[in-house]
Design an enzyme around this catalytic site. Structure first.
Site, PDB file in Angstrom:
ATOM      1  N   GLU A  41     -77.885  53.442 -27.920  1.00  0.00           N
ATOM      2  CA  GLU A  41     -76.546  53.776 -28.454  1.00  0.00           C
ATOM      3  C   GLU A  41     -76.101  52.686 -29.442  1.00  0.00           C
ATOM      4  OE1 GLU A  41     -73.669  53.281 -25.308  1.00  0.00           O
ATOM      5  OE2 GLU A  41     -72.146  54.501 -26.302  1.00  0.00           O
ATOM      6  N   LYS A 112     -70.613  61.711 -29.107  1.00  0.00           N
ATOM      7  CA  LYS A 112     -70.359  61.426 -27.679  1.00  0.00           C
ATOM      8  C   LYS A 112     -69.025  62.029 -27.223  1.00  0.00           C
ATOM      9  CE  LYS A 112     -70.390  57.431 -24.504  1.00  0.00           C
ATOM     10  NZ  LYS A 112     -70.539  55.952 -24.451  1.00  0.00           N
ATOM     11  N   CYS A 147     -75.030  57.589 -23.096  1.00  0.00           N
ATOM     12  CA  CYS A 147     -74.587  56.643 -22.076  1.00  0.00           C
ATOM     13  C   CYS A 147     -73.658  57.279 -21.043  1.00  0.00           C
ATOM     14  CB  CYS A 147     -73.978  55.420 -22.747  1.00  0.00           C
ATOM     15  SG  CYS A 147     -74.017  53.959 -21.650  1.00  0.00           S
TER      16      CYS A 147
HETATM   17  C1  ACM Z   1     -71.285  53.336 -22.137  1.00  0.00           C
HETATM   18  O1  ACM Z   1     -70.950  54.516 -22.209  1.00  0.00           O
HETATM   19  N1  ACM Z   1     -71.717  52.681 -23.189  1.00  0.00           N
HETATM   20  C2  ACM Z   1     -71.227  52.614 -20.857  1.00  0.00           C
END
Ligand code: ACM
Length: 276
Positions: A41, A112, A147
């Site tokens: 990420e 995301k 993530c």
């Molecule tokens: C995250 O979502 N980077 C913990």
């Protein structure tokens, strides 16, 4: 049945040093030979954005240097490349994940949806539903999540229901629970899971985040197929058989897709009956 070599890259970016991070990633990628390469990420900017001013400063459109790295790597390695980057789309800023296949060089972007911690001050919530990218040359259907999406079973489940063989999860993980949950996501959906994490720490202002490393690949039975270490910039490999995930049975009478009872799940979302 096609066997694919999956490379998961663990890399610790320096916050805001986009040029240096791209150069370091290129050096790490240089010896890599694989069919699919997964990067962490926000791998070109670093993670710990504090504000929208910061995301506005570093976010790039899909023709920016980060996606150009992914495109260049896909072409040079004849591999599908997946990596996280800070995306600018007009006035919106997203914590995004790009997938580029060498056949067409097109950048396909997942934004995301579940924002973690201070990401809420820097990024917009992803504005598109989950989707998979089918690559005919390698006969693999890849779904992206990022993530903290791991904490919501709906993410991997949505991808499985849409036909994912492999769920990739570029990450900057700072907690521990994911170690138990990622293999569970693999088992309950009968998919491969690839977690490209980072190690190291980032201090911004008076707060330090410590990232857990231990990038991993899990098989569709939840087995650990490859594991990095907690500290290094390193590439790990696993050989996967994507077509094996398409039969969702695990014995003669059970199948994790066909045994689902969506009507019962919807019913559970209604208020309890018979209670005051
Ligand atoms: C995250 O979502 N980077 C913990």
């Amino acid at each position: 049945m096609t066997s694919l070599r999956l490379a998961v890259v663990q890399f610790s970016a320096q916050f805001g040093e986009v040029g240096a991070n791209i150069a370091a990633l290129e050096a790490l990628l240089e010896p890599v030979e694989a069919d699919i390469i997964v990067l962490p990420e926000l791998c070109t900017t670093g993670y710990f954005f504090q504000s929208r001013d910061e995301s506005a400063r570093y976010a790039e459109a899909v023709d920016g240097p980060s996606c150009e790295l992914f495109r260049r790597t896909a072409a040079a390695k004849n591999a599908i490349v997946v990596g996280g980057f800070a995306e600018r789309a007009g006035t919106e800023m997203y914590n995004s994940c790009a997938l580029v296949a060498p056949e067409d060089g097109e950048v396909r972007v997942y934004r995301k949806i579940h924002l973690f911690y201070r990401e809420k001050f820097a990024f917009d919530v992803g504005d598109k539903a989950w989707f998979n990218v089918y690559n005919a040359a390698r006969d693999v259907n890849i779904g992206m999540m990022v993530c903290y999406d791991w904490r919501f079973p709906e993410a991997a489940r949505s991808l499985m229901l849409a036909g994912a063989d492999l769920v990739v999860c570029p990450s900057n993980l700072v907690t521990e629970a994911w170690r138990k949950v990622m293999p569970a996501r693999a088992i309950e959906n009968k998919v491969y899971m690839a977690v490209a994490n980072r190690a190291g720490a980032e201090t911004r202002g008076d707060e330090t985040l410590v990232f857990k490393g231990d990038s991993a690949v899990y098989g569709y039975n939840g087995d650990e197929l490859a594991l990095a270490d907690p500290h290094s910039n390193v590439v790990i490999y696993a050989d996967i058989l994507p077509a094996k995930t398409r039969d969702k049975s695990f014995n003669a009478f059970n199948d994790v897709r066909h045994d689902r009872v969506p009507a019962a799940y919807a019913a559970l979302c209604r208020p309890n009956e018979g209670r005051a």
